[in-house]
Write a protein that holds these residues in place. Structure first.
Motif, PDB file in Angstrom:
ATOM      1  N   LYS A  18      -1.891 -14.652 -14.989  1.00 51.09           N
ATOM      2  CA  LYS A  18      -2.263 -14.507 -13.695  1.00 51.09           C
ATOM      3  C   LYS A  18      -3.691 -15.178 -13.403  1.00 51.09           C
ATOM      4  CE  LYS A  18       0.639 -10.289 -13.388  1.00 51.09           C
ATOM      5  NZ  LYS A  18       1.674 -10.688 -12.532  1.00 51.09           N
ATOM      6  N   GLN A  19      -3.646 -15.452 -12.022  1.00 47.84           N
ATOM      7  CA  GLN A  19      -4.866 -15.921 -11.681  1.00 47.84           C
ATOM      8  C   GLN A  19      -5.889 -15.023 -10.957  1.00 47.84           C
ATOM      9  OE1 GLN A  19      -1.903 -17.171 -10.338  1.00 47.84           O
ATOM     10  NE2 GLN A  19      -1.640 -18.270 -12.042  1.00 47.84           N
ATOM     11  N   ALA A  20      -7.362 -15.210 -11.408  1.00 45.69           N
ATOM     12  CA  ALA A  20      -8.421 -14.340 -10.861  1.00 45.69           C
ATOM     13  C   ALA A  20      -8.296 -14.294  -9.504  1.00 45.69           C
ATOM     14  CB  ALA A  20      -9.519 -14.863 -11.456  1.00 45.69           C
ATOM     15  N   ALA A  21      -8.700 -13.268  -8.707  1.00 41.33           N
ATOM     16  CA  ALA A  21      -8.989 -13.033  -7.313  1.00 41.33           C
ATOM     17  C   ALA A  21     -10.369 -12.496  -7.221  1.00 41.33           C
ATOM     18  CB  ALA A  21      -7.757 -12.403  -6.687  1.00 41.33           C
ATOM     19  N   ASP A  22     -10.645 -12.421  -5.946  1.00 42.16           N
ATOM     20  CA  ASP A  22     -11.775 -11.883  -5.327  1.00 42.16           C
ATOM     21  C   ASP A  22     -11.622 -10.436  -5.021  1.00 42.16           C
ATOM     22  OD1 ASP A  22     -13.420 -14.179  -5.658  1.00 42.16           O
ATOM     23  OD2 ASP A  22     -13.110 -14.447  -3.519  1.00 42.16           O
ATOM     24  N   VAL A  23     -10.200 -10.036  -4.579  1.00 40.30           N
ATOM     25  CA  VAL A  23      -9.910  -8.694  -4.345  1.00 40.30           C
ATOM     26  C   VAL A  23      -8.240  -8.742  -4.363  1.00 40.30           C
ATOM     27  CG1 VAL A  23      -9.612  -9.232  -1.730  1.00 40.30           C
ATOM     28  CG2 VAL A  23      -9.810  -6.994  -2.740  1.00 40.30           C
ATOM     29  N   ILE A  24      -7.741  -7.757  -4.753  1.00 39.58           N
ATOM     30  CA  ILE A  24      -6.331  -7.320  -4.808  1.00 39.58           C
ATOM     31  C   ILE A  24      -5.901  -6.188  -3.834  1.00 39.58           C
ATOM     32  CG2 ILE A  24      -5.642  -8.573  -6.831  1.00 39.58           C
ATOM     33  CD1 ILE A  24      -5.418  -5.976  -8.493  1.00 39.58           C
ATOM     34  N   THR A  25      -4.919  -6.349  -3.082  1.00 38.72           N
ATOM     35  CA  THR A  25      -4.273  -4.766  -2.518  1.00 38.72           C
ATOM     36  C   THR A  25      -3.292  -4.234  -3.086  1.00 38.72           C
ATOM     37  OG1 THR A  25      -5.097  -5.965  -0.389  1.00 38.72           O
ATOM     38  CG2 THR A  25      -3.528  -4.370  -0.162  1.00 38.72           C
ATOM     39  N   LEU A  26      -3.505  -3.119  -3.333  1.00 36.63           N
ATOM     40  CA  LEU A  26      -2.454  -2.189  -4.051  1.00 36.63           C
ATOM     41  C   LEU A  26      -1.597  -1.605  -2.783  1.00 36.63           C
ATOM     42  CD1 LEU A  26      -4.215  -0.553  -7.036  1.00 36.63           C
ATOM     43  CD2 LEU A  26      -3.152  -2.953  -6.748  1.00 36.63           C
ATOM     44  N   LEU A  27      -0.158  -1.750  -2.920  1.00 35.31           N
ATOM     45  CA  LEU A  27       0.552  -1.247  -1.872  1.00 35.31           C
ATOM     46  C   LEU A  27       1.379   0.043  -2.395  1.00 35.31           C
ATOM     47  CD1 LEU A  27       2.090  -4.402  -0.543  1.00 35.31           C
ATOM     48  CD2 LEU A  27       0.243  -3.342   0.504  1.00 35.31           C
ATOM     49  N   GLU A  28       1.073   1.140  -1.775  1.00 32.47           N
ATOM     50  CA  GLU A  28       1.760   2.423  -2.387  1.00 32.47           C
ATOM     51  C   GLU A  28       3.127   2.355  -2.545  1.00 32.47           C
ATOM     52  OE1 GLU A  28       2.199   7.227  -0.958  1.00 32.47           O
ATOM     53  OE2 GLU A  28       0.633   6.070  -0.331  1.00 32.47           O
ATOM     54  N   VAL A  32       1.265  -4.811  -6.565  1.00 33.28           N
ATOM     55  CA  VAL A  32       0.060  -5.474  -6.170  1.00 33.28           C
ATOM     56  C   VAL A  32       0.626  -6.619  -5.194  1.00 33.28           C
ATOM     57  CG1 VAL A  32      -1.675  -7.411  -6.830  1.00 33.28           C
ATOM     58  CG2 VAL A  32      -1.139  -5.477  -8.224  1.00 33.28           C
ATOM     59  N   GLU A  33      -0.031  -6.546  -3.919  1.00 33.84           N
ATOM     60  CA  GLU A  33       0.543  -7.247  -2.842  1.00 33.84           C
ATOM     61  C   GLU A  33       0.485  -8.810  -3.293  1.00 33.84           C
ATOM     62  OE1 GLU A  33      -0.067  -7.464   1.962  1.00 33.84           O
ATOM     63  OE2 GLU A  33      -2.021  -7.929   0.720  1.00 33.84           O
ATOM     64  N   GLY A  34       1.647  -9.860  -2.879  1.00 31.44           N
ATOM     65  CA  GLY A  34       1.651 -11.119  -3.245  1.00 31.44           C
ATOM     66  C   GLY A  34       1.997 -11.342  -4.897  1.00 31.44           C
ATOM     67  N   ASP A  35       2.086 -10.292  -5.565  1.00 35.78           N
ATOM     68  CA  ASP A  35       2.266 -10.378  -6.949  1.00 35.78           C
ATOM     69  C   ASP A  35       3.913 -10.356  -7.311  1.00 35.78           C
ATOM     70  OD1 ASP A  35       0.955 -10.325  -9.769  1.00 35.78           O
ATOM     71  OD2 ASP A  35       2.759  -9.272 -10.037  1.00 35.78           O
ATOM     72  N   LEU A  57       8.393   1.116 -12.915  1.00 34.91           N
ATOM     73  CA  LEU A  57       7.231   1.765 -13.424  1.00 34.91           C
ATOM     74  C   LEU A  57       6.144   0.883 -13.832  1.00 34.91           C
ATOM     75  CD1 LEU A  57       9.247   4.324 -15.405  1.00 34.91           C
ATOM     76  CD2 LEU A  57       8.272   4.405 -13.006  1.00 34.91           C
ATOM     77  N   ARG A  58       6.255  -0.355 -13.660  1.00 34.38           N
ATOM     78  CA  ARG A  58       5.271  -1.100 -14.096  1.00 34.38           C
ATOM     79  C   ARG A  58       4.767  -1.934 -12.698  1.00 34.38           C
ATOM     80  NH1 ARG A  58       6.713  -3.116 -19.385  1.00 34.38           N
ATOM     81  NH2 ARG A  58       6.479  -5.186 -18.994  1.00 34.38           N
ATOM     82  N   GLN A  59       4.447  -1.420 -11.919  1.00 32.09           N
ATOM     83  CA  GLN A  59       3.849  -2.160 -10.622  1.00 32.09           C
ATOM     84  C   GLN A  59       2.388  -2.556 -10.679  1.00 32.09           C
ATOM     85  OE1 GLN A  59       4.077   1.080  -7.833  1.00 32.09           O
ATOM     86  NE2 GLN A  59       6.125   1.076  -7.610  1.00 32.09           N
ATOM     87  N   VAL A  60       1.548  -2.189 -11.800  1.00 28.70           N
ATOM     88  CA  VAL A  60       0.250  -2.396 -12.127  1.00 28.70           C
ATOM     89  C   VAL A  60       0.184  -2.436 -13.483  1.00 28.70           C
ATOM     90  CG1 VAL A  60      -1.995  -2.345 -11.600  1.00 28.70           C
ATOM     91  CG2 VAL A  60      -0.397  -1.665  -9.776  1.00 28.70           C
ATOM     92  N   HIS A  61      -0.360  -3.819 -13.759  1.00 17.29           N
ATOM     93  CA  HIS A  61      -0.564  -3.708 -15.354  1.00 17.29           C
ATOM     94  C   HIS A  61      -2.559  -3.682 -15.437  1.00 17.29           C
ATOM     95  CE1 HIS A  61      -0.626  -6.394 -19.175  1.00 17.29           C
ATOM     96  NE2 HIS A  61      -0.880  -5.341 -19.463  1.00 17.29           N
ATOM     97  N   LEU A  62      -2.831  -2.961 -16.496  1.00 14.95           N
ATOM     98  CA  LEU A  62      -4.407  -2.656 -16.719  1.00 14.95           C
ATOM     99  C   LEU A  62      -4.465  -2.816 -18.153  1.00 14.95           C
ATOM    100  CD1 LEU A  62      -3.398  -0.175 -14.601  1.00 14.95           C
ATOM    101  CD2 LEU A  62      -5.981  -0.060 -14.575  1.00 14.95           C
ATOM    102  N   ASP A  82      -5.265 -13.582 -18.696  1.00  8.10           N
ATOM    103  CA  ASP A  82      -4.590 -14.487 -19.692  1.00  8.10           C
ATOM    104  C   ASP A  82      -3.261 -13.614 -20.063  1.00  8.10           C
ATOM    105  OD1 ASP A  82      -6.335 -16.677 -19.758  1.00  8.10           O
ATOM    106  OD2 ASP A  82      -7.076 -16.427 -21.636  1.00  8.10           O
ATOM    107  N   LEU A  83      -3.230 -12.462 -20.338  1.00  7.35           N
ATOM    108  CA  LEU A  83      -2.079 -11.690 -20.864  1.00  7.35           C
ATOM    109  C   LEU A  83      -1.389 -11.075 -19.599  1.00  7.35           C
ATOM    110  CD1 LEU A  83      -3.621  -9.887 -23.944  1.00  7.35           C
ATOM    111  CD2 LEU A  83      -2.293 -12.112 -23.662  1.00  7.35           C
ATOM    112  N   GLY A  84      -1.617 -11.545 -18.529  1.00  5.06           N
ATOM    113  CA  GLY A  84      -0.829 -10.984 -17.210  1.00  5.06           C
ATOM    114  C   GLY A  84      -1.336  -9.986 -16.655  1.00  5.06           C
ATOM    115  N   GLU A  85      -2.417  -9.317 -16.886  1.00  6.54           N
ATOM    116  CA  GLU A  85      -2.668  -8.035 -16.141  1.00  6.54           C
ATOM    117  C   GLU A  85      -3.159  -8.111 -14.940  1.00  6.54           C
ATOM    118  OE1 GLU A  85      -6.982  -9.173 -18.011  1.00  6.54           O
ATOM    119  OE2 GLU A  85      -4.657  -9.551 -18.562  1.00  6.54           O
ATOM    120  N   ASN A  86      -3.078  -7.148 -14.003  1.00  9.16           N
ATOM    121  CA  ASN A  86      -3.521  -7.074 -12.589  1.00  9.16           C
ATOM    122  C   ASN A  86      -5.097  -6.775 -12.456  1.00  9.16           C
ATOM    123  OD1 ASN A  86      -0.381  -6.020 -12.254  1.00  9.16           O
ATOM    124  ND2 ASN A  86      -1.079  -7.824 -11.047  1.00  9.16           N
ATOM    125  N   ILE A  87      -5.364  -5.777 -13.479  1.00  5.79           N
ATOM    126  CA  ILE A  87      -6.804  -5.339 -13.489  1.00  5.79           C
ATOM    127  C   ILE A  87      -7.315  -5.091 -14.799  1.00  5.79           C
ATOM    128  CG2 ILE A  87      -8.344  -3.290 -12.889  1.00  5.79           C
ATOM    129  CD1 ILE A  87      -6.085  -2.390 -10.786  1.00  5.79           C
TER     130      ILE A  87
END
Length: 179
Positions: A18-28, A32-35, A57-62, A82-87
Motif C-alpha cells: 500500500k502507498q504511504a499517505a499523510d492521513v487516512i480516514t477510518l469509517l465505522e 479505510v476510506e478508499g482502500d 473482520l479485516r477492515q484495518v491491518h496494523l 510493503d506488507l499491505g498494512e494500513n497502519i
C-alpha cells in the motif's frame, strides 16, 4: 499500554503493498476510506471466493515497525506499507493484545479481531520471507508475526505521529488467532 503511529497507507487496488499517505480516514463498520478492503462484508479475494457474505473482520491491518527491524537483521529490506498494512505502529506489542482490545488512534477506534494470516504472496515480495514471519514455537503452535486485523468501531482520521491508547476488554482475555 500505548504506542505511536509511524505510517499510514492505503490502496484502492488489491495489490500486495500500500502507498504511504499523510492521513487516512477510518469509517465505522467499513474500514479505510478508499482502500480496496473497505466494506461490511469480506473484501479479501480468497475469502470472497469462499464466502462473500461473511463479515469483514479485516477492515484495518496494523503492523508493528519492530517487525521490520527484526527482518532487517535477517537480511530483508521491508518498509512501512510493503506488507499491505494500513497502519504501522511503534512501541506497542500488537501480537500480545487480546481479542476485543480497543485501540484509540487519533480520533478513531479500532477493535482488534485477530492475527493476519500471511500467504505465499509474501514470498513473491521477498523470497524466503514467509518462513521468517510464520513459524512454530516450542509447543508446536503456529506463530504469525505479520500484525493484527481489526474493525473500525468509531470513525476518525489517523496520521503519522498519532498516539495509540489501548483499552483491554473486561473479563477473560482471549489469545489472538488468525482471521
Amino acid at each position: 499500554m500505548s504506542g505511536e503511529v509511524i505510517g499510514v497507507h492505503v490502496s484502492d487496488r488489491h495489490a500486495f503493498s500500500k502507498q504511504a499517505a499523510d492521513v487516512i480516514t477510518l469509517l465505522e463498520g467499513l474500514g479505510v476510506e478508499g482502500d480496496a478492503h473497505c466494506g461490511v462484508t469480506v473484501q479479501h479475494r480468497s475469502r470472497v471466493r469462499f464466502n462473500p457474505a461473511q463479515p469483514n473482520l479485516r477492515q484495518v491491518h496494523l503492523i508493528h515497525a519492530e517487525l521490520f527491524d527484526h527482518l532487517a537483521g535477517r537480511g530483508f529490506d521491508v518498509r512501512p506499507g510493503d506488507l499491505g498494512e494500513n497502519i504501522t505502529t511503534r512501541g506497542l506489542d500488537l501480537l500480545d493484545l487480546p481479542v476485543g482490545a480497543r485501540l484509540t488512534i487519533g480520533d478513531a477506534v479500532v477493535t482488534v479481531t485477530g492475527l493476519r494470516n500471511p500467504c505465499v504472496q509474501i514470498d513473491r515480495f521477498a523470497p524466503g520471507l514467509l518462513k521468517e514471519v510464520v513459524h512454530h514455537d516450542d509447543d508446536g503452535r503456529t506463530v504469525r508475526l505479520t500484525g493484527v486485523m481489526g474493525v473500525v468501531s468509531r470513525s476518525g482520521t489517523v496520521r503519522p505521529g498519532d498516539d495509540i491508547v489501548v483499552e483491554l476488554p473486561s473479563g477473560r482475555h482471549y489469545r489472538l488467532d488468525k482471521v
